[in-house]
Design a protein around this motif. Structure first.
Motif, PDB file in Angstrom:
ATOM      1  N   LEU A   1      60.438  -9.656 -50.241  1.00  0.00           N
ATOM      2  CA  LEU A   1      61.433 -10.720 -50.183  1.00  0.00           C
ATOM      3  C   LEU A   1      62.662 -10.195 -49.462  1.00  0.00           C
ATOM      4  O   LEU A   1      63.386  -9.338 -49.987  1.00  0.00           O
ATOM      5  N   GLU A   2      62.907 -10.669 -48.260  1.00  0.00           N
ATOM      6  CA  GLU A   2      63.990 -10.173 -47.420  1.00  0.00           C
ATOM      7  C   GLU A   2      65.147 -11.168 -47.381  1.00  0.00           C
ATOM      8  O   GLU A   2      64.958 -12.378 -47.489  1.00  0.00           O
ATOM      9  N   HIS A   3      66.334 -10.629 -47.186  1.00  0.00           N
ATOM     10  CA  HIS A   3      67.537 -11.468 -47.176  1.00  0.00           C
ATOM     11  C   HIS A   3      67.542 -12.457 -46.019  1.00  0.00           C
ATOM     12  O   HIS A   3      68.160 -13.529 -46.122  1.00  0.00           O
ATOM     13  N   ASP A   4      66.905 -12.108 -44.911  1.00  0.00           N
ATOM     14  CA  ASP A   4      66.934 -13.000 -43.756  1.00  0.00           C
ATOM     15  C   ASP A   4      65.831 -14.052 -43.785  1.00  0.00           C
ATOM     16  O   ASP A   4      65.694 -14.839 -42.855  1.00  0.00           O
ATOM     17  N   ASP A   5      65.016 -14.070 -44.846  1.00  0.00           N
ATOM     18  CA  ASP A   5      64.005 -15.111 -44.978  1.00  0.00           C
ATOM     19  C   ASP A   5      64.679 -16.449 -45.234  1.00  0.00           C
ATOM     20  O   ASP A   5      65.668 -16.530 -45.979  1.00  0.00           O
ATOM     21  N   HIS A   6      64.147 -17.517 -44.648  1.00  0.00           N
ATOM     22  CA  HIS A   6      64.753 -18.840 -44.850  1.00  0.00           C
ATOM     23  C   HIS A   6      64.624 -19.321 -46.290  1.00  0.00           C
ATOM     24  O   HIS A   6      65.390 -20.161 -46.750  1.00  0.00           O
ATOM     25  N   SER A   7      63.660 -18.776 -47.012  1.00  0.00           N
ATOM     26  CA  SER A   7      63.459 -19.180 -48.410  1.00  0.00           C
ATOM     27  C   SER A   7      64.036 -18.173 -49.403  1.00  0.00           C
ATOM     28  O   SER A   7      63.753 -18.256 -50.603  1.00  0.00           O
ATOM     29  N   PHE A   8      64.859 -17.227 -48.911  1.00  0.00           N
ATOM     30  CA  PHE A   8      65.343 -16.165 -49.793  1.00  0.00           C
ATOM     31  C   PHE A   8      66.136 -16.711 -50.966  1.00  0.00           C
ATOM     32  O   PHE A   8      65.898 -16.348 -52.122  1.00  0.00           O
ATOM     33  N   GLN A   9      67.102 -17.596 -50.685  1.00  0.00           N
ATOM     34  CA  GLN A   9      67.958 -18.102 -51.751  1.00  0.00           C
ATOM     35  C   GLN A   9      67.159 -18.862 -52.799  1.00  0.00           C
ATOM     36  O   GLN A   9      67.410 -18.743 -54.004  1.00  0.00           O
ATOM     37  N   LYS A  10      66.173 -19.644 -52.349  1.00  0.00           N
ATOM     38  CA  LYS A  10      65.365 -20.401 -53.295  1.00  0.00           C
ATOM     39  C   LYS A  10      64.531 -19.478 -54.166  1.00  0.00           C
ATOM     40  O   LYS A  10      64.385 -19.711 -55.382  1.00  0.00           O
ATOM     41  N   GLU A  11      63.984 -18.422 -53.569  1.00  0.00           N
ATOM     42  CA  GLU A  11      63.112 -17.519 -54.332  1.00  0.00           C
ATOM     43  C   GLU A  11      63.906 -16.592 -55.237  1.00  0.00           C
ATOM     44  O   GLU A  11      63.516 -16.354 -56.378  1.00  0.00           O
ATOM     45  N   ILE A  12      65.034 -16.054 -54.754  1.00  0.00           N
ATOM     46  CA  ILE A  12      65.798 -15.121 -55.574  1.00  0.00           C
ATOM     47  C   ILE A  12      66.429 -15.819 -56.765  1.00  0.00           C
ATOM     48  O   ILE A  12      66.716 -15.194 -57.798  1.00  0.00           O
ATOM     49  N   ALA A  13      66.650 -17.146 -56.631  1.00  0.00           N
ATOM     50  CA  ALA A  13      67.213 -17.901 -57.753  1.00  0.00           C
ATOM     51  C   ALA A  13      66.273 -17.905 -58.948  1.00  0.00           C
ATOM     52  O   ALA A  13      66.701 -18.129 -60.084  1.00  0.00           O
ATOM     53  N   LYS A  14      64.994 -17.647 -58.706  1.00  0.00           N
ATOM     54  CA  LYS A  14      64.029 -17.582 -59.803  1.00  0.00           C
ATOM     55  C   LYS A  14      63.577 -16.153 -60.100  1.00  0.00           C
ATOM     56  O   LYS A  14      63.205 -15.835 -61.234  1.00  0.00           O
ATOM     57  N   ALA A  15      63.602 -15.267 -59.090  1.00  0.00           N
ATOM     58  CA  ALA A  15      62.992 -13.946 -59.239  1.00  0.00           C
ATOM     59  C   ALA A  15      63.982 -12.834 -59.527  1.00  0.00           C
ATOM     60  O   ALA A  15      63.558 -11.682 -59.713  1.00  0.00           O
ATOM     61  N   ALA A  16      65.301 -13.123 -59.553  1.00  0.00           N
ATOM     62  CA  ALA A  16      66.295 -12.067 -59.793  1.00  0.00           C
ATOM     63  C   ALA A  16      65.985 -11.351 -61.108  1.00  0.00           C
ATOM     64  O   ALA A  16      65.747 -11.981 -62.138  1.00  0.00           O
ATOM     65  N   LEU A  17      66.000 -10.018 -61.059  1.00  0.00           N
ATOM     66  CA  LEU A  17      65.539  -9.201 -62.188  1.00  0.00           C
ATOM     67  C   LEU A  17      66.582  -8.147 -62.515  1.00  0.00           C
ATOM     68  O   LEU A  17      67.247  -7.614 -61.627  1.00  0.00           O
ATOM     69  N   MET A  18      66.721  -7.845 -63.808  1.00  0.00           N
ATOM     70  CA  MET A  18      67.573  -6.733 -64.226  1.00  0.00           C
ATOM     71  C   MET A  18      66.742  -5.750 -65.043  1.00  0.00           C
ATOM     72  O   MET A  18      65.842  -6.141 -65.808  1.00  0.00           O
ATOM     73  N   LEU A  19      67.063  -4.470 -64.866  1.00  0.00           N
ATOM     74  CA  LEU A  19      66.321  -3.386 -65.513  1.00  0.00           C
ATOM     75  C   LEU A  19      67.274  -2.557 -66.357  1.00  0.00           C
ATOM     76  O   LEU A  19      68.373  -2.197 -65.917  1.00  0.00           O
ATOM     77  N   VAL A  20      66.850  -2.253 -67.565  1.00  0.00           N
ATOM     78  CA  VAL A  20      67.617  -1.405 -68.472  1.00  0.00           C
ATOM     79  C   VAL A  20      66.641  -0.424 -69.125  1.00  0.00           C
ATOM     80  O   VAL A  20      65.526  -0.804 -69.489  1.00  0.00           O
ATOM     81  N   ARG A  21      67.091   0.814 -69.255  1.00  0.00           N
ATOM     82  CA  ARG A  21      66.251   1.813 -69.932  1.00  0.00           C
ATOM     83  C   ARG A  21      66.787   2.055 -71.330  1.00  0.00           C
ATOM     84  O   ARG A  21      67.975   2.378 -71.511  1.00  0.00           O
ATOM     85  N   LEU A  22      65.944   1.850 -72.306  1.00  0.00           N
ATOM     86  CA  LEU A  22      66.297   2.056 -73.710  1.00  0.00           C
ATOM     87  C   LEU A  22      65.446   3.184 -74.284  1.00  0.00           C
ATOM     88  O   LEU A  22      64.393   3.537 -73.736  1.00  0.00           O
ATOM     89  N   GLU A  23      65.904   3.733 -75.389  1.00  0.00           N
ATOM     90  CA  GLU A  23      65.039   4.654 -76.134  1.00  0.00           C
ATOM     91  C   GLU A  23      63.922   3.829 -76.769  1.00  0.00           C
ATOM     92  O   GLU A  23      64.189   2.792 -77.379  1.00  0.00           O
ATOM     93  N   PRO A  24      62.675   4.218 -76.596  1.00  0.00           N
ATOM     94  CA  PRO A  24      61.576   3.411 -77.149  1.00  0.00           C
ATOM     95  C   PRO A  24      61.740   3.090 -78.627  1.00  0.00           C
ATOM     96  O   PRO A  24      61.365   2.008 -79.087  1.00  0.00           O
ATOM     97  N   GLU A  25      62.317   4.019 -79.391  1.00  0.00           N
ATOM     98  CA  GLU A  25      62.497   3.762 -80.823  1.00  0.00           C
ATOM     99  C   GLU A  25      63.561   2.714 -81.105  1.00  0.00           C
ATOM    100  O   GLU A  25      63.629   2.183 -82.230  1.00  0.00           O
ATOM    101  N   ASP A  26      64.394   2.408 -80.105  1.00  0.00           N
ATOM    102  CA  ASP A  26      65.417   1.386 -80.300  1.00  0.00           C
ATOM    103  C   ASP A  26      64.887  -0.027 -80.053  1.00  0.00           C
ATOM    104  O   ASP A  26      65.555  -1.002 -80.391  1.00  0.00           O
ATOM    105  N   ILE A  27      63.720  -0.142 -79.474  1.00  0.00           N
ATOM    106  CA  ILE A  27      63.162  -1.468 -79.161  1.00  0.00           C
ATOM    107  C   ILE A  27      62.533  -2.042 -80.420  1.00  0.00           C
ATOM    108  O   ILE A  27      61.619  -1.456 -81.010  1.00  0.00           O
TER     109      ILE A  27
END
Length: 356
Positions: A236-262
């Motif tokens: 998914l590239e920024h210059d794609d004509h469908s980038f804004q439409k796709e990133i509006a659904k696919a935006a992801l955040m990552l966090v690392r936790l201690e497994p015992e805290d989950i």
């Protein structure tokens, strides 16, 4: 002994004598209160009050206005259904404008104007024109005052001749019943139903997680405990004509936790070495969630303060959001890069009618 007198020797106290104007025979000046209530002016009957033929003409005029309103509403519906959206017309001095927008605006304007004009003409020519003064009562009126108000309302209905002028009554009901159809017809412009478009994103099994800023594929060691990283699907590239439409659904955040805290078992199974991946789109109105508290594992939406617990299935612990953030199941490929094992199991973002 005589004494000299001045020119005023024969003038006694002036308050005991009439004024010079009185002596001349004119009426004395009368001082009145300029702020006194002048009362109501005498009522002048209208031609419709004394000539039934004139009243009939007014009735036909009002009915004609209501009828024109109905025809304009029907014209609105026909214009919406017939005129193509890509057709343009030249209107002087406005210029080149959309034909359907011009037709809809004109027909709806005529429909509403005719209803208003009919009501004004009806009230000025057929309803009672006598002015009535009504005393102001306290808020908590007595029973006799309430009865008087109901009687006055009934008198007003009789004065309006609503029951007598059947032609006006019939055309008015027709105009008022048709005008709301304009809004109902416009619902068709909301577009087609979303179908399954909101249930699928650009994520799929095997797609690597790419850093949103560096555009490099992420490895598990790139995600450190306490940090918040953002990712997008590989390809998914920024210059794609469908980038804004796709990133509006696919935006992801990552966090690392201690497994015992989950705390949530599914969250633990869908993570990799304590790295959890959740949708960045708030489930309230779709704002980007971006504020992370390392000590509490809470993530906060800056728009309306919805707060999600990333250590407990991203459930909502505060704010107006309606449901938890969807989690993306992740793993690693043969080269050690983080990748998606599937698409989101549920639609991302705010609720919608077909969500179920």
């Amino acid at each position: 002994m005589s004494s000299e007198t001045g020119p005023h020797e024969n003038v006694s106290d002036d308050k005991n004598l009439p004024s010079a104007q009185d002596a001349s025979g004119a009426e004395p000046e009368v001082h009145t209160n300029p702020f006194a209530d002048p009362g109501l002016a005498p009522h002048d009957p209208r031609i419709q009050d004394i000539d039934e033929r004139a009243a009939k003409r007014s009735e036909r005029t009002v009915a004609m206005l209501f009828t024109v309103s109905m025809l304009a509403t029907l014209g609105f519906i026909v214009a919406y259904a017939v005129i193509p959206v890509d057709e343009y017309v030249y209107i002087f001095p406005i210029g080149r404008i959309s034909a359907v927008n011009f037709a809809l605006g004109m027909t709806l304007g005529v429909a509403l104007f005719c209803i208003g004009a009919a009501a004004v003409h009806w009230s000025r020519t057929l309803m009672s024109g006598a002015e009535i003064v009504q005393d102001r009562y306290p808020i908590g009126a007595a029973d006799e005052d309430k009865a008087g108000a109901l009687a006055a309302f009934g008198e007003g209905v009789r004065d309006s001749q609503f029951g007598r002028r059947k032609l006006i009554r019939t055309t008015m009901f027709g105009a008022l019943a048709l005008v709301p159809l304009s809004g109902v017809v416009l619902l068709g412009s909301l577009g087609p139903a979303p179908g399954t478009k909101l249930r699928h994103t650009a994520w799929a099994r095997g797609k690597r997680l790419v850093n949103e800023n560096t555009h490099e594929a992420l490895r598990p060691e790139d995600i450190t405990i306490g940090s918040l990283s953002f990712a997008l699907p590989e390809g998914l590239e920024h210059d794609d004509h469908s980038f804004q439409k796709e990133i509006a659904k696919a935006a992801l955040m990552l966090v690392r936790l201690e497994p015992e805290d989950i705390k949530d078992q599914q969250e633990l199974e869908w993570s990799y070495q304590g790295i959890v991946a959740y949708s960045k789109i708030c489930t309230h109105v779709g704002c980007p969630v971006s504020l992370y508290e390392q000590q509490t594992h809470h993530v906060l939406c800056p728009c309306h303060q919805s707060t999600f617990d990333l250590a407990d299935g991203a459930r909502v612990i505060f704010g107006p959001a309606g449901h938890p953030l969807p989690q993306l199941r992740i793993g690693v490929d043969d080269e050690g890069y983080l990748m998606a094992l599937d698409d989101f199991a549920e639609p991302v973002g705010p609720s919608f009618w077909e969500r179920g």
